[in-house]
Structures are given as structure tokens and as C-alpha cells.
Design a protein around this motif. Sequence first.
Motif, PDB file in Angstrom:
ATOM      1  N   SER A 247     -14.086  -5.109   1.746  1.00 30.71           N
ATOM      2  CA  SER A 247     -14.088  -4.777   3.175  1.00 30.71           C
ATOM      3  C   SER A 247     -14.895  -3.521   3.440  1.00 30.71           C
ATOM      4  O   SER A 247     -15.709  -3.471   4.376  1.00 30.71           O
TER       5      SER A 247
ATOM      6  N   HIS B 119      -8.707   0.983   4.721  1.00 29.75           N
ATOM      7  CA  HIS B 119      -8.889   0.333   3.424  1.00 29.75           C
ATOM      8  C   HIS B 119      -9.012   1.361   2.300  1.00 29.75           C
ATOM      9  O   HIS B 119      -8.543   1.126   1.178  1.00 29.75           O
TER      10      HIS B 119
ATOM     11  N   PRO C 217      -9.900  -4.406  -0.543  1.00 38.05           N
ATOM     12  CA  PRO C 217     -10.351  -3.221   0.205  1.00 38.05           C
ATOM     13  C   PRO C 217     -11.776  -2.809  -0.139  1.00 38.05           C
ATOM     14  O   PRO C 217     -12.513  -2.353   0.728  1.00 38.05           O
TER      15      PRO C 217
END
Length: 601
Positions: free
Chosen positions: A394, A423, A391
Motif C-alpha cells: 500500500s 500503514h 502495508p
Amino acid sequence: MGKKRLIWQIYPVFLFVIATVLLAVLFYTSHFFRIFYYNQTANDLDIRAQIVKYQIEPMIESGSFSEIDKVCKSLGAAGASRITIILPDGRVIGDSDENPDAMTDHSDRPEFKDAINEGSGISVRFSGTLGKNMMYLAIPIRSAEGETSPNGGQDSKTIAVVRNAVSVTMIDNELAGLHRKILWAGIIIAACTAAISWAVAKRLARPIEQMTETARNFASGDFNHRLSIPDTTELAALAKTLNEMARQLADRIDIIKRDKNETQAILSSMIEGVLAIDYKGYIVSINNAAAELLKIDKTAAHGKSVEEIIRNPQFIEFTENTLTEKQLIEADIPLTDNGGRFLRLHGTALTDSREQKIGAVIVMHDITRIHQLEEIRRDFVANVSHELKTPITSIKGFVETLLDGAMKDPVQIKRFLNIIARHSERLDAIINDLLALSRLEEDDEKRKLSFEEHHLKPVLVSAVELSKIKAEQKNITVELVCDQDITAKINSALIEQAVINLIDNAVKYSPENSTVIVNAQKTPNEIVIKVIDQGCGIERQYLDRIFERFYVIDKARSRKLGGTGLGLAIVKHISGVHGGSVTVESSLGSGSSFIIHLPAD
């Protein structure tokens, strides 16, 4: 160069430190008193000069110079100082000790010049008239009328200079007497401290000398001797360690002697693989377990070289290292041509009764299962790391995309922000799970605390009273300085506990017959509660950590004085729940000041 005994390495250092400190104190004290006496004398001369100035000013303005000399002699005899009146041209018109008509021009005197130019002058020099060192102070007498200044006003005009002087011989005599007293006091203190240092050095060196003698006994094989346990914590730990070492060595030597003849039987009965080779690398013995692990014929392997029977470069290298090394070595190797197994090898050299190498023995353990479990553990760590990193990666990627130009597209912005939000929520969920145990340590009780407006002095008085028992045991005086009208929004019980902790800490580390001061003050921004002691102080390197839980600077001394390492941490916590803080000001040998800062509102 011969070795020195420990006491002669410790004691000279003590003496050097003592001598350095005493010399510094003597020098500073001498310098301070000399400046003090000179300043006092200068102030006295200034006062006397001002008195003379007001008495003779009318005479100078009227031109009564003969009367001025009489006044000088009268005031000089009464005040035990020399008074001289000098006109701006340097001519002396009055002097308490000499005939002014017989005196030379004084316009070159430094104090006279400074008085004319700067308003006053001081000079310490040799007087040619009197034949001794004198301190001179001169001040001008100015008339109210003078020359017209550029701005149209009137500048005052110097009409005479009053000079007052005393002999500095008296000051030097007083200082000499004081220096003698200070010197004798320093000598007495140095002698007492040197004796104490000698006793301390002897006490430190004696247990070490005993341990040295006992260590010699251990080295000669006498493990029955035991050390007495000293009072010092560190030396006591060392003595206990040496005693335990002697016991263990004696036990191990007995075991070695008893088991020496059983070695071969033990090796042959082991389920681990055992391989014995001679000093040339030829196989002299191999058990069934080793043959099974290596997938070789036990009978065919006997008398053959390791390189001929075992086609594994890492195993061959290990046997060579075992023959060259004197200590036990180990290594993990893969057997790629034997079903993917992993072996842990332990190798040691074999010696005869003359300590000559005759070969080596290698013990093999099948760690294939352990290796598989280790792979599982690494995978688990990698997965957890991936779960945290994914996460974050991202989020970072979409933020960089937005910063690179996607912010101009509202549709992309909304899409990317939704992804970032998802995320973030996932990352938040992972972190919340990982921090679940940390939440168990949270102090829920602080949410139930009540804070009310209280007068601070009764709380401090109560804390001082509760601390007096420990203070009286060391004849320590606890003084409280606090105005009656100081109020604060506090939990009185907690503030009382915090102050008690600080007073107890101050008493604990202060010398007997000293004073601990509790001082409370209110400023526009905060309320400050100081606890000041006269203890040994704290080195700067420890100041940042002393409020940590269980942190103590000197563990041995803390245990001796009953410290737990929690007191200052409690003070820090109490200050924090009040919205304040706690700080410390200290230097080694100068005492400490612990300060609680509370909000004023």
C-alpha cells in the motif's frame, strides 16, 4: 601409475616450501648486501672527493698543476683510493697512481661526462690502466665566474673534475665471505627443518596407516577390533567415528540375523497397510489395513495385478518404481476417489537368499491429518507474510501515485499521506512485535557506563602488569610505548579489559622469547592503541569475521590454547560503546596488529 604413501605426498611438499623460502631469503639477502656495500662505497668516495675538491680548487684556479699531482699522490696513499684530477678537455693533470703526462685523454669516461653534464657521475667498470674492476665517482669543480646567462646572471663554469676510485675486488671478497656464511646457515637451517618435517609427516601418517589396517579388518567382518585414539583432534574424531561405526554395524548385523525369521509376523501385525507383490506386479499378500485404505476386497485382490485392482496412476507408477529400484523409496499420493485421503508410501524390493529380486513390499500410512496440519501451517505463514506485505504494498502504491502526478493536488496529498502514515504505523507495530525477542538481548548496562577524562598510560600500565603472568610463562616481553600526557574520555576499567584481551590474544599466538608491543598515540582526530605481536599471523580471508562472537579460525588450536571466541568480540563491543572501533592488520607468517580507535575528544 602406482599409488604413493601419504608420507611421500606430505614430506616433499614440506621440503619444497622450505627450499623455496630459504632460496628466496638467500637471494634477497645477497642482493640487499651487494646494494648496501656499493652504496656505502659510493658515499665514501663522494666524501673523499669533496675533501680533495676543497684542497685543490685554489691550485687549479692559480694554475699550479704540478702541486696538484703531488697532493693526489699524497692523499691517495693515505686514503687507499685512486684520485684523478681531469680538466674539462679530458687532460689528466693529477693522479695518485700514475704519471698524468703518460695517461690518455679521459673525456670519454662515463663518470667524467656525467659529472660535467649532471653534477656527479658514478661508474663501475674495468680499468685498462690498472687492469681490474673499479668503482669511479666524479664531481665537478666549478668557478664562481662564468658566461653570462640569458637572464643576465652568471652561470658557474666547470674548471676541473675530481675523480675518486676504489677497487671493487675488495667489495666482492667481502660479499663472497658473507655469502658463504649465509649459505652455510641456510644449509643448517634446511637440514634441521627437513628433519623436523620428516618427524611431523611421520606423526601425521602413522595414525592414518593404523586406521587403514583397521578398516580392512572391518571390511572382512572383524568388528571386535578397536582403534586407539590419536592426539590430533581431527584424527581422534575419525577414530572415534570408525569405532562407533564398527559397534553399530556389529549390532545391526546381529539384529538382522535375529529378526530375519520374524519379518512376516511383524508385517502381518502392523496397523499400517502392507501390500506385497511379485516381480511381475501381481498381488501376493495384502493386510486388512491396506484393504481398508484402498477400499478393495482383500480376497478378490489376491493374485490380481495392481493395475486391475487399484485404479490410481500414481500408485501404479510407485509400484513399478519399487520393483526397479534397489533401495527403499517413498512418495506421498492423493486418493481422490476415496474421500480425499493422502497416503505416504514406502516401498522396497524383496530378494531371496541368492539376492535375486522376487518382488516388492509397499507399506502405506494414512497421512491425511498430517496433510491437513501442513495446510494450516502454510496458511499461517502466508497470513503472516500477507500482514507484512500488505502495508508495504500500500505504501509503495500511494508513493508511486504521488510521484506520478498526484502531488499537485493538496487534498489528495494529505489523503495519501494519512493512508501512508496509518500503514507505516501498522507496519511499525508488526515489526515491533516481531523484534520483541531481539530487544531482550539488548545490553541495558551500557546506558549506566560512566566516561571520565583519564590519563591513558596508567590504564595501559595496569593492563600490561595484569598480562605479565601469562607472558612470562612463554618468556614473552611486553613493551609499552605511551606518552605521559595522553588523556581520553574513557571508562578506564573497560579500556583496561580490552587491552588485556588483546595482549592475552597476542601472547597466546606468539612464539616463545618474542616481544609484544603496546603502542598508544594521539592524533588530531583519534587516539590509537596498537597491540603488535610476532605470531603466526592471520590469512586475509578470515580478517572480516574474527570479531564475530564464537568465531575461531582454528577450533582445535583455540581449544588447546584456552580460547572461547569471545575475546575479540568483547574488544569490539568496548570500542563501540566508546564511540570508536577496532581493526586488525595482519598477513600469514608476519604477525598481527590489533588497533583500538577512540575519539580524540
